[in-house]
Design a protein around this motif. Sequence first.
Motif, short mmCIF file in Angstrom:
data_model
loop_
_atom_site.label_atom_id
_atom_site.label_comp_id
_atom_site.label_asym_id
_atom_site.label_seq_id
_atom_site.Cartn_x
_atom_site.Cartn_y
_atom_site.Cartn_z
N GLY A 74 0.81 -1.21 0.00
CA GLY A 74 0.00 0.00 0.00
C GLY A 74 0.84 1.26 0.00
N GLN A 75 1.89 1.28 0.83
CA GLN A 75 2.77 2.45 0.88
C GLN A 75 3.53 2.62 -0.43
OE1 GLN A 75 2.84 4.82 3.25
NE2 GLN A 75 1.15 3.68 4.12
N HIS A 76 3.99 1.51 -0.99
CA HIS A 76 4.71 1.57 -2.26
C HIS A 76 3.80 2.08 -3.37
CE1 HIS A 76 7.01 -0.11 -5.76
NE2 HIS A 76 7.96 0.51 -5.09
N SER A 77 2.55 1.65 -3.37
CA SER A 77 1.59 2.13 -4.36
C SER A 77 1.37 3.64 -4.22
CB SER A 77 0.26 1.40 -4.22
OG SER A 77 0.44 0.03 -4.52
N LYS A 78 1.36 4.13 -2.99
CA LYS A 78 1.21 5.57 -2.76
C LYS A 78 2.41 6.34 -3.31
CE LYS A 78 -1.71 5.30 1.34
NZ LYS A 78 -1.80 5.53 2.79
N VAL A 79 3.61 5.77 -3.18
CA VAL A 79 4.81 6.43 -3.72
C VAL A 79 4.72 6.51 -5.24
CG1 VAL A 79 7.32 6.19 -4.02
CG2 VAL A 79 6.30 5.83 -1.77
N ALA A 81 1.99 6.47 -7.06
CA ALA A 81 0.94 7.43 -7.40
C ALA A 81 1.43 8.86 -7.22
CB ALA A 81 -0.29 7.17 -6.54
N ALA A 82 2.13 9.13 -6.13
CA ALA A 82 2.63 10.49 -5.88
C ALA A 82 3.62 10.91 -6.96
CB ALA A 82 3.27 10.58 -4.50
N ASP A 85 1.57 11.58 -10.05
CA ASP A 85 0.75 12.78 -9.87
C ASP A 85 1.58 14.05 -9.89
OD1 ASP A 85 -1.48 11.18 -9.70
OD2 ASP A 85 -1.61 11.25 -7.51
N ARG A 162 2.15 5.07 -14.32
CA ARG A 162 1.43 4.58 -13.14
C ARG A 162 1.08 3.10 -13.29
NH1 ARG A 162 -1.89 7.32 -9.33
NH2 ARG A 162 -1.69 9.16 -10.64
N THR A 166 3.45 -0.03 -11.41
CA THR A 166 2.75 -0.92 -10.47
C THR A 166 2.95 -2.38 -10.88
OG1 THR A 166 1.14 0.80 -9.97
CG2 THR A 166 0.51 -1.46 -9.46
#
Length: 180
Positions: A74-79, A81-82, A85, A162, A166
């Motif tokens: 989950g944290q890696h996915s947020k990185v 995405a950020a 973005d 993105r 992933t």
Amino acid sequence: VALRRSLIVAALAGGAAAFTARCGVPALRSERPATCGVHMGKDAADGPFTPIVKVAKTLIGDKALDKIRGNVIGQHSKVIAAFCDSSGSAIGKIALKQLYELADTNHNGLIEKGELKSALLMLGFTHLGDAQIDGIFARADKDGNTEIDFEEFMAEAPKTLRTNLTKLAKTNGNDLGFLS
């Protein structure tokens, strides 16, 4: 609990090889395909981190390990995405400009389909076949002139990155043995 933590720290500090013999963890397979599908549990690929994952599974249990893995993913996915973005920011635009210039190997200011394919493979997106690359190219080439200009690249690159970063992360996690 303290003993479990000590054993995990010892495994990480001492390396997998020192720990595998003592804990009866099987050695890594020496032969496996260079690319493989992503699987978890008994079907997952063995990799350099498999012994540590198996020791952790023994010490803290499948459920706790799955929770930790889920948090890390989950944290890696947020990185990812950020990062994607940020494409509209000054730094994001600089990063995308650098990617564009690297992809434009003939330095004509445009990216042709072959250059796109080479760039995607250079980024490690070996899971993409010709049909998928053709689709990415068609989406990016908004004016249909069979070349991607910088504005077209800026519009498509964040979405493509993105999705494929992933997928690459999942494949790498599998190949490294984190999903064992």
